[in-house]
Write a protein that holds these residues in place. Structure first.
Motif: not given
Ligand code: HEM
Length: 210
Positions: A10-11, A19, A26, A76, A80, A110, A114, A118, A167, A170-171, A180, A198
């Protein structure tokens, strides 16, 4: 898809490293920013060597976050774009989140939640950067009028707050969609996970491996 293990990549390692680097930076930007956002959080400044150091380091950490985030966003971006299947998914979002049995629209890599997140992050990080430049003492702030600097301070605080809330969402969503986080740590997800969350992306990946 790897037919032997049934796992799907996936990634890529590059995206994962990017990431998690963004995530760490952050957290540093958030802690140093909160330190002088309100006296109740001032104790956080001791993590950075005291008040003056937190204030000096925060904008540099912010610029590193901006660059790293836009590198991630450029990779990404292509996934999106909002599609018709996303709108159908949105109509069923409540049932999907409550785990009711519904036919999943053929969404791609996505979901629309999501994709909105984004866009929110893109906009907020751009606002944080622009307003951050206007209020950056002693380098840039003296170039702007005091009225604009005051306005930028307020906008910076609001954008910071919205980013932190985004965020947290998101988490929580990453945790809720069990499997995920594994995709973002080990890189792979199971075929069953992909098919369930998906379906459009799953079909695309299955075709590629035929
Ligand atoms: C500890 C904290 C975080 C966790 C646990 C986390 C977890 C994840 C996971 C599991 C995914 C993949 C989702 C999928 O495969 O469907 C993802 C994607 C992503 N994350 Fe995080 N994340 C964290 C912090 C952040 C931060 C601080 C940012 C940006 C400021 C960020 C930006 C993104 C982006 C842009 C994607 C791609 C999703 C998209 O393009 O829509 N993440 N994150």
């Amino acid at each position: 898809m790897n037919n032997k293990s049934g796992l799907i990549l996936r990634h890529t390692p590059g995206v994962r490293a990017n990431h998690w680097f963004v995530a760490i930076v952050f957290i540093l930007a958030t802690l140093s920013g909160l330190a002088f956002f309100h006296p109740a959080f001032f104790f956080l400044s001791s993590l950075f060597g005291g008040g003056p150091w937190a204030k000096i380091l925060h904008p540099f950490v912010g610029v590193i976050m901006l660059v790293a985030f836009f590198m991630l966003a450029s990779k990404e971006w292509q996934y999106n774009r909002v599609t018709d299947a996303d709108h159908q998914w949105q109509k069923k979002a409540m049932d999907i989140m409550l785990n009711h049995p519904v036919e999943m629209p053929d969404i791609g890599r996505y979901n629309i939640g999501q994709k909105y997140l984004f866009r929110t992050l893109l906009l907020m990080i751009a606002i944080l950067f622009l307003t951050g430049i206007v209020i950056w003492q002693p380098y840039f702030a003296p170039m702007f009028s005091i009225g604009l600097v005051r306005l930028a301070v307020v906008a910076h605080g609001i954008a910071g707050f919205v980013t932190i809330v985004a965020i947290i969402v998101h988490i929580y969503a990453a945790y809720w969609t069990r499997g995920a986080i594994r995709g973002m740590t080990r890189g792979t997800v199971t075929a069953a996970w992909a098919k369930h969350h998906y379906p459009g992306w799953y079909k695309e990946m299955s075709k590629r491996s035929e």
